[in-house]
Design a protein around this motif. Structure first.
Motif, PDB file in Angstrom:
ATOM      1  N   LEU A  40      -2.417   0.408  65.103  1.00  0.00           N
ATOM      2  CA  LEU A  40      -2.474  -0.732  66.016  1.00  0.00           C
ATOM      3  C   LEU A  40      -1.894  -0.410  67.380  1.00  0.00           C
ATOM      4  O   LEU A  40      -0.931   0.341  67.502  1.00  0.00           O
ATOM      5  CB  LEU A  40      -1.696  -1.909  65.424  1.00  0.00           C
ATOM      6  N   SER A  41      -2.505  -1.044  68.395  1.00  0.00           N
ATOM      7  CA  SER A  41      -1.980  -0.977  69.766  1.00  0.00           C
ATOM      8  C   SER A  41      -1.015  -2.129  69.991  1.00  0.00           C
ATOM      9  O   SER A  41      -0.961  -3.064  69.191  1.00  0.00           O
ATOM     10  CB  SER A  41      -3.111  -1.175  70.770  1.00  0.00           C
ATOM     11  N   ALA A  42      -0.355  -2.085  71.124  1.00  0.00           N
ATOM     12  CA  ALA A  42       0.445  -3.229  71.552  1.00  0.00           C
ATOM     13  C   ALA A  42      -0.505  -4.372  71.897  1.00  0.00           C
ATOM     14  O   ALA A  42      -1.665  -4.143  72.252  1.00  0.00           O
ATOM     15  CB  ALA A  42       1.254  -2.846  72.781  1.00  0.00           C
ATOM     16  N   MET A  43      -0.033  -5.614  71.804  1.00  0.00           N
ATOM     17  CA  MET A  43      -0.864  -6.762  72.198  1.00  0.00           C
ATOM     18  C   MET A  43      -1.245  -6.594  73.675  1.00  0.00           C
ATOM     19  O   MET A  43      -0.469  -6.055  74.458  1.00  0.00           O
ATOM     20  CB  MET A  43      -0.064  -8.066  71.989  1.00  0.00           C
ATOM     21  N   VAL A  46       0.955  -6.120  77.057  1.00  0.00           N
ATOM     22  CA  VAL A  46       2.370  -5.849  76.760  1.00  0.00           C
ATOM     23  C   VAL A  46       2.846  -4.533  77.386  1.00  0.00           C
ATOM     24  O   VAL A  46       3.897  -4.485  78.026  1.00  0.00           O
ATOM     25  CB  VAL A  46       2.612  -5.863  75.221  1.00  0.00           C
ATOM     26  N   THR A  47       2.045  -3.477  77.239  1.00  0.00           N
ATOM     27  CA  THR A  47       2.478  -2.182  77.797  1.00  0.00           C
ATOM     28  C   THR A  47       2.631  -2.289  79.320  1.00  0.00           C
ATOM     29  O   THR A  47       3.629  -1.823  79.889  1.00  0.00           O
ATOM     30  CB  THR A  47       1.478  -1.066  77.403  1.00  0.00           C
ATOM     31  N   ASP A  48       1.646  -2.929  79.976  1.00  0.00           N
ATOM     32  CA  ASP A  48       1.743  -3.102  81.440  1.00  0.00           C
ATOM     33  C   ASP A  48       2.990  -3.882  81.815  1.00  0.00           C
ATOM     34  O   ASP A  48       3.686  -3.537  82.775  1.00  0.00           O
ATOM     35  CB  ASP A  48       0.512  -3.870  81.966  1.00  0.00           C
ATOM     36  N   GLY A  73       6.254  -1.940  72.111  1.00  0.00           N
ATOM     37  CA  GLY A  73       5.040  -2.766  72.136  1.00  0.00           C
ATOM     38  C   GLY A  73       4.274  -2.645  70.833  1.00  0.00           C
ATOM     39  O   GLY A  73       3.893  -3.647  70.211  1.00  0.00           O
ATOM     40  N   GLU A  74       4.057  -1.420  70.414  1.00  0.00           N
ATOM     41  CA  GLU A  74       3.296  -1.180  69.176  1.00  0.00           C
ATOM     42  C   GLU A  74       4.114  -1.610  67.954  1.00  0.00           C
ATOM     43  O   GLU A  74       3.557  -2.043  66.950  1.00  0.00           O
ATOM     44  CB  GLU A  74       2.935   0.309  69.077  1.00  0.00           C
ATOM     45  N   GLN A  75       5.431  -1.484  68.040  1.00  0.00           N
ATOM     46  CA  GLN A  75       6.249  -1.869  66.874  1.00  0.00           C
ATOM     47  C   GLN A  75       6.180  -3.364  66.605  1.00  0.00           C
ATOM     48  O   GLN A  75       6.187  -3.804  65.469  1.00  0.00           O
ATOM     49  CB  GLN A  75       7.694  -1.388  67.059  1.00  0.00           C
ATOM     50  N   GLY A 135       0.445   2.807  66.871  1.00  0.00           N
ATOM     51  CA  GLY A 135      -0.279   3.776  67.686  1.00  0.00           C
ATOM     52  C   GLY A 135       0.577   4.244  68.855  1.00  0.00           C
ATOM     53  O   GLY A 135       1.661   3.711  69.113  1.00  0.00           O
ATOM     54  N   PHE A 136       0.082   5.297  69.555  1.00  0.00           N
ATOM     55  CA  PHE A 136       0.601   5.653  70.884  1.00  0.00           C
ATOM     56  C   PHE A 136       1.986   6.310  70.870  1.00  0.00           C
ATOM     57  O   PHE A 136       2.485   6.693  71.896  1.00  0.00           O
ATOM     58  CB  PHE A 136       0.601   4.363  71.717  1.00  0.00           C
ATOM     59  N   GLN A 137       2.621   6.467  69.688  1.00  0.00           N
ATOM     60  CA  GLN A 137       3.997   6.975  69.697  1.00  0.00           C
ATOM     61  C   GLN A 137       4.234   8.057  68.656  1.00  0.00           C
ATOM     62  O   GLN A 137       3.521   8.169  67.669  1.00  0.00           O
ATOM     63  CB  GLN A 137       4.959   5.826  69.416  1.00  0.00           C
ATOM     64  N   GLY A 149       0.428   8.919  76.178  1.00  0.00           N
ATOM     65  CA  GLY A 149      -0.447   8.641  77.323  1.00  0.00           C
ATOM     66  C   GLY A 149      -1.186   7.339  77.117  1.00  0.00           C
ATOM     67  O   GLY A 149      -1.425   6.934  75.980  1.00  0.00           O
ATOM     68  N   ARG A 150      -1.589   6.691  78.230  1.00  0.00           N
ATOM     69  CA  ARG A 150      -2.258   5.384  78.138  1.00  0.00           C
ATOM     70  C   ARG A 150      -3.500   5.494  77.254  1.00  0.00           C
ATOM     71  O   ARG A 150      -4.202   6.499  77.286  1.00  0.00           O
ATOM     72  CB  ARG A 150      -2.637   4.863  79.538  1.00  0.00           C
ATOM     73  N   GLY A 151      -3.698   4.467  76.469  1.00  0.00           N
ATOM     74  CA  GLY A 151      -4.828   4.479  75.532  1.00  0.00           C
ATOM     75  C   GLY A 151      -4.572   5.356  74.312  1.00  0.00           C
ATOM     76  O   GLY A 151      -5.471   5.646  73.520  1.00  0.00           O
ATOM     77  N   GLY A 152      -3.302   5.773  74.144  1.00  0.00           N
ATOM     78  CA  GLY A 152      -2.957   6.794  73.146  1.00  0.00           C
ATOM     79  C   GLY A 152      -3.084   6.368  71.693  1.00  0.00           C
ATOM     80  O   GLY A 152      -3.029   7.227  70.802  1.00  0.00           O
ATOM     81  N   SER A 153      -3.293   5.081  71.429  1.00  0.00           N
ATOM     82  CA  SER A 153      -3.503   4.681  70.027  1.00  0.00           C
ATOM     83  C   SER A 153      -4.803   5.262  69.476  1.00  0.00           C
ATOM     84  O   SER A 153      -4.919   5.498  68.278  1.00  0.00           O
ATOM     85  CB  SER A 153      -3.527   3.158  69.900  1.00  0.00           C
ATOM     86  N   ASP A 154      -5.781   5.499  70.368  1.00  0.00           N
ATOM     87  CA  ASP A 154      -7.019   6.163  69.932  1.00  0.00           C
ATOM     88  C   ASP A 154      -6.675   7.532  69.352  1.00  0.00           C
ATOM     89  O   ASP A 154      -7.196   7.939  68.315  1.00  0.00           O
ATOM     90  CB  ASP A 154      -7.981   6.369  71.125  1.00  0.00           C
ATOM     91  N   LEU A 155      -5.775   8.234  70.043  1.00  0.00           N
ATOM     92  CA  LEU A 155      -5.377   9.569  69.597  1.00  0.00           C
ATOM     93  C   LEU A 155      -4.641   9.503  68.258  1.00  0.00           C
ATOM     94  O   LEU A 155      -4.896  10.309  67.361  1.00  0.00           O
ATOM     95  CB  LEU A 155      -4.503  10.240  70.676  1.00  0.00           C
TER      96      LEU A 155
END
Ligand code: ADP
Ligand code: ASP
Ligand code: MG
Length: 406
Positions: A40-43, A46-48, A73-75, A135-137, A149-155
């Motif tokens: 999951l990504s942050a809502m 939220v990251t911005d 954010g992701e947590q 995601g993202f972490q 990096g931004r959009g990192g939940s895809d990774l």
């Protein structure tokens, strides 16, 4: 029993109601007989907002602390989603990136995954749980929190799918798949049923931010086939995979655009060996990423060198480039924002000629001036005025017959 990795982006989990809907979707997949790992990504937003918050307490916050902050954010989302699934009668457990076994290097805000040890994920799956991963972490070996990096939940999703050898990797987002151009800008854009890694990678790095480009690179390297699809309906999405024989028949797969670019021209540069290396070493030393580079034909022993970068880098350029220019004996420099990059992408370009000529003709007829051009085997990019980028994208998209209305 199949093993599925699903990733839900920010808009998909943007409100408590959306989280409950996503929880229902994850639970349904589990009830249909699959083991499920959901990333999951942050809502959305939220990251911005966290980045803004950081700048309010310090103009240049330490990147280590930025990562500690952004990872929250992701947590938030994983905890809420696990709660929602459990509330619907399922059994879900949330894991941070580190708990999921993701170890990265120490390059804060754009860390690279070095290893994944998904032991805990497997133990939980085997015990019948749904596993929800932030995601993202990740963390370094020393236990310092990092982000990808931004959009990192895809990774995170693609790397986990590779590591646990998932049967399916689904990227759920707020559009029905990868389109021939951003459907918010080109209304006639069509969903692409299948796209090769190379085309997806080019489109992502040229501004089609539907996928993080690093995640596509990873998928290509490890052969992870994935599907980009909507979390709002059940329509089939876009399959991203290795190139197949029929794919080269399509000359242009898509059109990408990237706003907020800047052009810098250093004039009167002495035309001698070693000068380009000095210029770009100095620019790298101030941590400015350069995209296109053009050097003019020399006249009377000197030349002009232009390059593009992100408009956000302009303050740094204005501050440091003067001394660099005078040190190499150049006349001066001019920096200008307000430009954007428009690209056409397609592996079919390898075997078809005339694509560049057609793109230039389409723009020329519409009175859109081309300021710079770069090409590769499967893409053509031009720099144009940012104010004309939406119009340019629509003209090129229509001109190449990509749209549903054409
Ligand atoms: P998520 O939060 O799910 O990760 P993103 O906002 O990162 O979603 O990516 C989805 C967005 O990407 C879409 O809303 C769309 O505006 C944009 N986009 C840009 N180019 C394309 C494209 N070629 N096809 C589909 N969407 C695109
Ligand atoms: N929340 C992060 C971002 O906004 C990561 C992601 O959404 O993929 O960039
Ligand atoms: Mg995204």
């Amino acid at each position: 029993m199949s093993l599925i990795v699903q990733k839900y982006g920010g808009t998909s989990v943007g409100t408590p109601e959306r989280i409950v809907e996503v929880a229902g979707r994850i639970l349904r997949t589990h009830q249909e007989g699959s083991q499920v790992v959901a990333v999951l990504s942050a809502m959305s937003g939220v990251t911005d907002n966290l980045i803004k918050l950081a700048r309010q307490v310090a103009p240049h916050p330490a990147e280590r602390e930025v990562d500690v902050l952004l990872a929250t954010g992701e947590q938030t989302t994983i905890a809420l989603t696990a709660m929602a699934i459990n509330g619907l009668g399922g059994r879900a457990v949330s894991l941070t990136g580190r708990q999921a076994g993701i170890i990265t290097d120490g390059v804060h805000t754009k860390a690279k995954i070095s290893t994944i040890t998904p032991k805990r994920i497997h133990t939980l799956l085997d015990a019948g749980h749904i596993v929800i991963v932030a995601g993202f972490q990740g963390e370094t070996l020393e236990g310092v929190i990092t982000t990808l990096g931004r959009g990192g939940s895809d990774l995170t999703a693609i790397a986990l799918a590779a590591s646990i050898k998932a049967d399916l990797c689904q990227i759920f987002t707020d559009v029905d798949g990868v389109y021939t151009c951003d459907p918010r800008i080109v209304k006639s854009a069509r969903k692409i049923p299948e796209i090769s890694y190379d085309e997806m990678l080019e489109m992502a790095s040229l501004g089609s931010k539907v996928m993080q480009s690093r995640s596509v690179e990873f998928a290509k390297k490890f052969g992870v086939i994935f599907e980009v699809r909507s979390s709002f309906n059940d329509q089939p999405g876009t399959i991203v995979k290795e190139e197949t024989a029929g794919m080269e028949k399509v000359v242009i797969r898509g059109v990408s655009l990237d706003r907020r670019q800047a052009k810098v021209t250093i004039s009167g540069v002495p035309d001698k060996p070693g000068i380009a290396s000095r210029i770009f070493n100095e620019i790298a030393a101030i941590n400015v990423n350069v995209d296109m580079i053009v050097q003019n034909v020399s006249a009377a022993g000197s030349t002009d060198v232009s390059f593009t970068t992100l408009a956000d880098e302009l303050p740094k350029i204005e501050k440091h480039l003067g001394p660099i220019a005078s040190e190499i004996g150049a006349k001066g420099f001019a920096a200008q924002g307000g430009i954007a990059k428009l690209s056409v992408v397609g592996i079919g370009m390898r075997s078809h000629s005339g694509v560049a000529a057609k793109m230039f003709e389409l723009l020329g007829k519409a009175g859109i001036n081309i300021q710079m051009i770069t090409t590769s085997e499967i893409k053509i990019s031009v720099i144009i005025d940012e104010a004309q980028i939406d119009e340019g994208a629509n003209i090129v998209h229509t001109g190449f017959g990509l749209g549903s209305l054409e």
